[in-house]
Design a protein around this motif. Sequence first.
Motif, short mmCIF file in Angstrom:
data_model
loop_
_atom_site.label_atom_id
_atom_site.label_comp_id
_atom_site.label_asym_id
_atom_site.label_seq_id
_atom_site.Cartn_x
_atom_site.Cartn_y
_atom_site.Cartn_z
N VAL A 68 -18.69 0.22 5.33
CA VAL A 68 -18.07 -0.93 6.00
C VAL A 68 -16.63 -0.54 6.32
N SER A 84 -3.89 6.84 -3.02
CA SER A 84 -3.22 5.61 -2.59
C SER A 84 -3.28 4.56 -3.67
N PRO A 119 -14.84 -5.30 0.98
CA PRO A 119 -14.86 -6.04 2.25
C PRO A 119 -15.44 -7.44 2.06
N LEU A 148 -20.78 -6.41 -0.71
CA LEU A 148 -21.16 -5.31 -1.60
C LEU A 148 -22.54 -4.80 -1.23
N GLY A 149 -22.81 -3.53 -1.56
CA GLY A 149 -24.16 -3.02 -1.42
C GLY A 149 -25.09 -3.70 -2.43
N LEU A 207 -14.51 9.39 -8.46
CA LEU A 207 -13.92 9.63 -7.13
C LEU A 207 -13.61 8.36 -6.38
N HIS A 225 0.86 -1.19 0.00
CA HIS A 225 0.00 0.00 0.00
C HIS A 225 0.89 1.23 0.00
N PHE A 236 -15.23 1.63 3.05
CA PHE A 236 -15.94 1.22 1.83
C PHE A 236 -17.36 1.73 1.89
N ILE A 237 -17.84 2.39 0.84
CA ILE A 237 -19.23 2.87 0.81
C ILE A 237 -20.05 1.93 -0.06
N GLN A 238 -21.17 1.47 0.49
CA GLN A 238 -21.97 0.44 -0.19
C GLN A 238 -23.02 1.05 -1.13
N ILE A 241 -10.69 -8.60 3.34
CA ILE A 241 -10.70 -7.74 2.14
C ILE A 241 -10.33 -8.60 0.93
N GLN A 284 -24.47 -2.83 -6.07
CA GLN A 284 -23.07 -2.71 -6.53
C GLN A 284 -22.60 -3.96 -7.28
N GLN A 295 -8.11 3.64 1.55
CA GLN A 295 -7.20 2.90 2.41
C GLN A 295 -6.26 3.90 3.06
N THR A 304 -13.52 10.41 -0.81
CA THR A 304 -12.20 10.85 -1.24
C THR A 304 -11.51 11.50 -0.06
N ASN A 357 -15.02 4.41 -4.52
CA ASN A 357 -15.90 4.01 -3.42
C ASN A 357 -15.17 3.41 -2.23
N SER A 358 -13.83 3.44 -2.25
CA SER A 358 -13.15 2.99 -1.04
C SER A 358 -11.87 3.78 -0.81
N GLN A 397 -10.84 -2.69 -3.73
CA GLN A 397 -10.78 -3.38 -2.45
C GLN A 397 -12.22 -3.52 -1.95
N GLN A 414 -2.67 0.19 -4.27
CA GLN A 414 -2.46 -1.13 -3.68
C GLN A 414 -1.96 -2.04 -4.80
N HIS A 452 -9.52 0.39 6.00
CA HIS A 452 -10.24 0.38 4.72
C HIS A 452 -11.65 0.89 4.97
N ALA A 508 -7.93 14.42 -6.49
CA ALA A 508 -9.11 13.60 -6.20
C ALA A 508 -9.44 12.68 -7.38
#
Lengths: 142, 142, 142
Positions: free
Chosen positions: C134, A101, B105, B113-114, C98, A40, C42-44, B38, B117, C103, C51, C100-101, B103, A103, C40, A96
Motif C-alpha cells: 500500500v 528513519s 495505512p 492491514l494484511g 527489518l 520525520h 507498507f507491505i501487507q 496513516i 497482520q 517512510q 528496507t 514492514n514499512s 505506521q 517518526q 509511505h 538495516a
Amino acid sequence: MQIFQTSLELPAFPRGYHLVTRKIEEACDFLAEIEAGILHVFIQHTSASLTINENADPSVRVDFRSHFDVLVPENEPHYTHTQEGSDDMPAHLKAALLGNSLQIPITKGSLNLGTWQGIYLCEHRNHGGRRRLVLTAYGSSR
Amino acid sequence: MQIFQTSLELPAFPRGYHLVTRKIEEACDFLAEIEAGILHVFIQHTSASLTINENADPSVRVDFRSHFDVLVPENEPHYTHTQEGSDDMPAHLKAALLGNSLQIPITKGSLNLGTWQGIYLCEHRNHGGRRRLVLTAYGSSR
Amino acid sequence: MQIFQTSLELPAFPRGYHLVTRKIEEACDFLAEIEAGILHVFIQHTSASLTINENADPSVRVDFRSHFDVLVPENEPHYTHTQEGSDDMPAHLKAALLGNSLQIPITKGSLNLGTWQGIYLCEHRNHGGRRRLVLTAYGSSR
C-alpha cells in the motif's frame, strides 16, 4: 494541516552511538508552529542509522556498540562485499537492523518523547564523515 | 487533510509478545472519519517496542520471545549497564531491533492491514508496568 | 496538503533481497504533484519486509541474505511454529527485524533518497508468491 521540510548535516562522529536530540530540535524551529503532528527524521546513508533509546546513562550507548558488534561481526567468512573495508558490510547490516528513519509525535509545539527517550545517531563506520538528514514535520497549526 | 491525536495507556503485560490491535483500534474512533491516510503508533518507552506480525497462531509470539532472547541474552560479559537488573540492557537492545513506532495505512475508515497482520506490544522487561502510546492519525475526510 | 493512495502487487521474487525502487516510483505518478512530503510504503505480509540499503553493488544484497540466515537460522530447536515449513518462522522473525514499512521524504516531486540508497524487497520465504504494497504519499502541492 501544514508541512515543513529542511535538511541538516551532522558533523562527523566517531564510530558508536550518539545523542543528537538537541541538534535535531534546534534545526526544526517550525515545531513551535505545530499543535499536533509528526516529525520525520530520515538519514540519507546506508552505513549509519537512527534509533530512539535511553537518553540518561551513557553506558547504554556503550553497550549498543558492543552488542551490535556481536550481532554483526567484522570479517565473517560469508561476506562477499569486502572491498570498502572490514567495517563496511557490517555497517550496512547494522543500518538495516536499526533503520534509517524515525517518526516522532509533535504535541503542542514540541516533540512528544517519553521521559527517557533520546534520538541516537548510530555511526557504524570507523570514518563515516558528515551525515545528512532530511527533516519533515507536518500537522495542525497552533 | 485532517489530523487527530490521542494517547493510550496499555495495562501491564507480562514479558513477551502480545496482540493489541483491537485495543488500538478502539482508542482511535477517529479512524472512521478518514478516507485515505496513516495511523502512527508511538511507544514512549525504551524497554518495550511495537511490531506487526502474524495475528493467528500464538506459537509465533512464543517463538518471538525465545528467539529474541537468543539474539540478546541476559548477563553478557560485555554489558556495562547492569544496575537496573539483568533484563534491562537486553530490553533496550530488543526495543531498538524491533522499533518504537508503527505506521499503518488507513483506507475507507479502517486500518488497511494484511489478512494475517496484527500489532504486537513487545514487553521486554519482567515487570514493565503500564506502557503509554501516542496515537496520531491523518488523512483525507470521508 | 494533499494525499494520494494506491496499491501495488509485486511479482513473485525468489528468496533474497531485491531492488524495487523503480517499480515503486513507477506506481506513484502522483509524486510529481508534491513539493514537500512523505511517501509511505507498507507491505501487507508478515514473512517479507522492506528496507533501504545500498543500490549499487549487488554483493551487498547477497550478504544480506547470508547474514540474516545466520541471525535467524532454520530448524532451531526452540521454534514451536513449524507447521508451515522450516523457512516460515525464520521469515516472521526476519520481517520483524527489518520492518514492514518505509517512510521516504519527497522533495520537488521526487523521492529524496541519498545517492546510494535503494528500496529492497526482502523475500524471506522460498516460495513467497506475489507481495502486496500500500503506497500513500502526502505533502504540499507543487
